[in-house]
Design a protein around this motif. Structure first.
Motif, PDB file in Angstrom:
ATOM      1  N   LEU A 125      22.463   7.368  22.874  1.00 34.52           N
ATOM      2  CA  LEU A 125      21.399   7.168  21.884  1.00 34.52           C
ATOM      3  C   LEU A 125      20.724   8.484  21.530  1.00 34.52           C
ATOM      4  CD1 LEU A 125      19.502   5.183  20.295  1.00 34.52           C
ATOM      5  CD2 LEU A 125      18.086   5.180  22.344  1.00 34.52           C
ATOM      6  N   LEU A 126      20.343   9.240  22.545  1.00 31.69           N
ATOM      7  CA  LEU A 126      19.670  10.510  22.284  1.00 31.69           C
ATOM      8  C   LEU A 126      20.574  11.506  21.581  1.00 31.69           C
ATOM      9  CD1 LEU A 126      17.298   9.506  24.063  1.00 31.69           C
ATOM     10  CD2 LEU A 126      17.186  11.826  24.916  1.00 31.69           C
ATOM     11  N   SER A 127      21.842  11.519  21.934  1.00 34.18           N
ATOM     12  CA  SER A 127      22.737  12.479  21.284  1.00 34.18           C
ATOM     13  C   SER A 127      22.901  12.164  19.801  1.00 34.18           C
ATOM     14  CB  SER A 127      24.090  12.534  21.990  1.00 34.18           C
ATOM     15  OG  SER A 127      24.769  11.325  21.881  1.00 34.18           O
ATOM     16  N   GLN A 128      22.720  10.900  19.421  1.00 35.38           N
ATOM     17  CA  GLN A 128      22.780  10.532  17.998  1.00 35.38           C
ATOM     18  C   GLN A 128      21.520  10.961  17.257  1.00 35.38           C
ATOM     19  OE1 GLN A 128      23.372   6.313  17.966  1.00 35.38           O
ATOM     20  NE2 GLN A 128      25.476   6.452  18.710  1.00 35.38           N
ATOM     21  N   HIS A 129      20.396  11.039  17.985  1.00 34.72           N
ATOM     22  CA  HIS A 129      19.115  11.378  17.357  1.00 34.72           C
ATOM     23  C   HIS A 129      18.660  12.787  17.708  1.00 34.72           C
ATOM     24  CE1 HIS A 129      18.453   7.326  15.854  1.00 34.72           C
ATOM     25  NE2 HIS A 129      18.933   6.900  17.007  1.00 34.72           N
TER      26      HIS A 129
END
Length: 155
Positions: A125-129
Protein backbone atom coordinates in the motif's frame (compact mmCIF):
# COMPACT_ATOMS: atom_id res chain seq x y z
CA UNK A 1 37.89 18.72 52.44
CA UNK A 2 39.15 17.09 49.23
CA UNK A 3 40.73 19.18 46.54
CA UNK A 4 38.63 19.49 43.41
CA UNK A 5 40.55 18.78 40.24
CA UNK A 6 39.13 19.46 36.82
CA UNK A 7 40.16 17.04 34.14
CA UNK A 8 39.77 18.00 30.48
CA UNK A 9 40.21 15.01 28.19
CA UNK A 10 41.95 15.33 24.87
CA UNK A 11 39.60 16.21 22.01
CA UNK A 12 40.43 13.38 19.62
CA UNK A 13 37.80 14.58 17.16
CA UNK A 14 39.69 17.84 16.65
CA UNK A 15 42.73 15.88 15.46
CA UNK A 16 40.57 13.84 13.06
CA UNK A 17 38.98 16.98 11.67
CA UNK A 18 42.39 18.57 11.24
CA UNK A 19 43.52 15.49 9.31
CA UNK A 20 40.40 15.87 7.12
CA UNK A 21 41.77 19.12 5.71
CA UNK A 22 40.77 21.44 8.52
CA UNK A 23 37.10 21.38 7.59
CA UNK A 24 34.55 22.25 10.23
CA UNK A 25 31.86 19.82 11.32
CA UNK A 26 29.26 21.88 9.43
CA UNK A 27 31.34 21.72 6.26
CA UNK A 28 31.79 17.97 6.59
CA UNK A 29 28.05 17.45 7.15
CA UNK A 30 27.21 19.63 4.15
CA UNK A 31 29.65 17.69 1.98
CA UNK A 32 28.14 14.38 3.14
CA UNK A 33 24.63 15.63 2.38
CA UNK A 34 25.76 16.67 -1.09
CA UNK A 35 27.20 13.20 -1.72
CA UNK A 36 23.99 11.51 -0.49
CA UNK A 37 21.93 13.79 -2.75
CA UNK A 38 24.08 12.77 -5.69
CA UNK A 39 23.33 9.13 -4.87
CA UNK A 40 19.55 9.64 -4.55
CA UNK A 41 18.62 8.04 -7.85
CA UNK A 42 20.85 5.01 -7.26
CA UNK A 43 19.58 4.60 -3.71
CA UNK A 44 15.97 4.86 -4.93
CA UNK A 45 16.63 2.22 -7.57
CA UNK A 46 18.15 -0.10 -4.95
CA UNK A 47 15.13 0.40 -2.67
CA UNK A 48 12.74 -0.25 -5.56
CA UNK A 49 14.61 -3.45 -6.45
CA UNK A 50 14.48 -4.74 -2.87
CA UNK A 51 10.82 -3.71 -2.53
CA UNK A 52 10.05 -5.74 -5.62
CA UNK A 53 11.82 -8.75 -4.05
CA UNK A 54 9.85 -8.37 -0.82
CA UNK A 55 6.51 -8.04 -2.59
CA UNK A 56 7.26 -10.96 -4.93
CA UNK A 57 8.04 -13.19 -1.96
CA UNK A 58 4.93 -11.90 -0.20
CA UNK A 59 2.68 -12.97 -3.11
CA UNK A 60 3.69 -16.61 -2.69
CA UNK A 61 1.95 -19.26 -0.60
CA UNK A 62 2.77 -19.32 3.10
CA UNK A 63 5.12 -22.31 2.80
CA UNK A 64 7.11 -20.56 0.06
CA UNK A 65 7.29 -17.34 2.10
CA UNK A 66 8.53 -19.38 5.04
CA UNK A 67 11.14 -21.06 2.84
CA UNK A 68 12.29 -17.70 1.45
CA UNK A 69 12.52 -16.15 4.92
CA UNK A 70 16.22 -15.34 4.68
CA UNK A 71 15.84 -13.56 1.34
CA UNK A 72 12.79 -11.73 2.68
CA UNK A 73 14.68 -10.61 5.79
CA UNK A 74 17.74 -9.53 3.83
CA UNK A 75 15.70 -7.46 1.37
CA UNK A 76 13.70 -5.92 4.23
CA UNK A 77 16.91 -4.96 6.04
CA UNK A 78 18.27 -3.33 2.87
CA UNK A 79 15.08 -1.29 2.46
CA UNK A 80 15.03 -0.34 6.14
CA UNK A 81 18.60 0.92 5.92
CA UNK A 82 18.16 2.97 2.74
CA UNK A 83 14.57 4.24 2.88
CA UNK A 84 15.37 7.15 5.18
CA UNK A 85 18.07 8.39 2.82
CA UNK A 86 15.53 8.72 0.00
CA UNK A 87 12.92 10.35 2.27
CA UNK A 88 10.67 7.29 2.66
CA UNK A 89 10.83 6.67 6.42
CA UNK A 90 7.42 4.98 6.55
CA UNK A 91 8.47 2.34 4.03
CA UNK A 92 11.67 1.88 6.01
CA UNK A 93 9.70 1.40 9.22
CA UNK A 94 7.47 -1.30 7.73
CA UNK A 95 10.50 -3.02 6.21
CA UNK A 96 12.15 -2.92 9.63
CA UNK A 97 9.04 -4.57 11.07
CA UNK A 98 9.27 -7.32 8.46
CA UNK A 99 12.92 -7.84 9.35
CA UNK A 100 12.00 -8.08 13.05
CA UNK A 101 9.39 -10.72 12.21
CA UNK A 102 11.88 -12.77 10.18
CA UNK A 103 14.41 -12.49 13.02
CA UNK A 104 11.66 -13.70 15.37
CA UNK A 105 11.41 -16.83 13.27
CA UNK A 106 15.16 -17.40 13.21
CA UNK A 107 15.86 -16.49 16.86
CA UNK A 108 12.72 -17.71 18.62
CA UNK A 109 10.87 -19.95 16.20
CA UNK A 110 7.98 -17.44 16.18
CA UNK A 111 6.11 -17.40 12.86
CA UNK A 112 2.86 -15.47 12.54
CA UNK A 113 1.82 -15.50 8.92
CA UNK A 114 -1.17 -13.22 9.54
CA UNK A 115 0.96 -10.52 11.13
CA UNK A 116 3.58 -10.86 8.43
CA UNK A 117 0.85 -10.65 5.81
CA UNK A 118 -0.41 -7.41 7.36
CA UNK A 119 3.10 -5.95 7.12
CA UNK A 120 3.47 -7.07 3.51
CA UNK A 121 0.09 -5.59 2.55
CA UNK A 122 0.96 -2.33 4.30
CA UNK A 123 4.26 -2.21 2.44
CA UNK A 124 2.48 -2.76 -0.88
CA UNK A 125 0.00 0.00 0.00
CA UNK A 126 2.69 2.48 0.97
CA UNK A 127 4.80 1.73 -2.07
CA UNK A 128 1.80 2.65 -4.25
CA UNK A 129 1.39 5.97 -2.42
CA UNK A 130 5.08 6.78 -2.14
CA UNK A 131 5.80 10.48 -2.38
CA UNK A 132 2.20 11.61 -1.88
CA UNK A 133 1.86 14.54 0.45
CA UNK A 134 -0.77 15.05 3.14
CA UNK A 135 -1.07 11.32 3.82
CA UNK A 136 -0.50 10.39 7.44
CA UNK A 137 0.57 6.79 7.84
CA UNK A 138 1.29 7.14 11.56
CA UNK A 139 -1.80 5.17 12.69
CA UNK A 140 -0.89 2.31 10.35
CA UNK A 141 2.70 2.23 11.61
CA UNK A 142 1.55 2.30 15.24
CA UNK A 143 -0.90 -0.55 14.62
CA UNK A 144 1.78 -2.69 12.97
CA UNK A 145 4.09 -2.03 15.91
CA UNK A 146 1.30 -3.01 18.31
CA UNK A 147 0.81 -6.26 16.36
CA UNK A 148 4.51 -7.07 16.69
CA UNK A 149 4.48 -6.34 20.40
CA UNK A 150 1.33 -8.42 20.90
CA UNK A 151 2.97 -11.48 19.36
CA UNK A 152 6.09 -10.97 21.46
CA UNK A 153 8.43 -9.35 18.98
CA UNK A 154 9.96 -6.28 20.59
CA UNK A 155 11.36 -3.55 18.38
Amino acid sequence: MPIIRIFTPENRLARILKDAGGLTVDELVAAAETRVSALQSRLAAAVDEDLAKILAIGRQHEAAIFADGKALGDAALAVAELAGAIDCPEIGEIARGIRIMVEGLVDHGVWHSGALGAHLEALALLSQHEGEENVDFTPLLLNLRAVRLKIGLAD
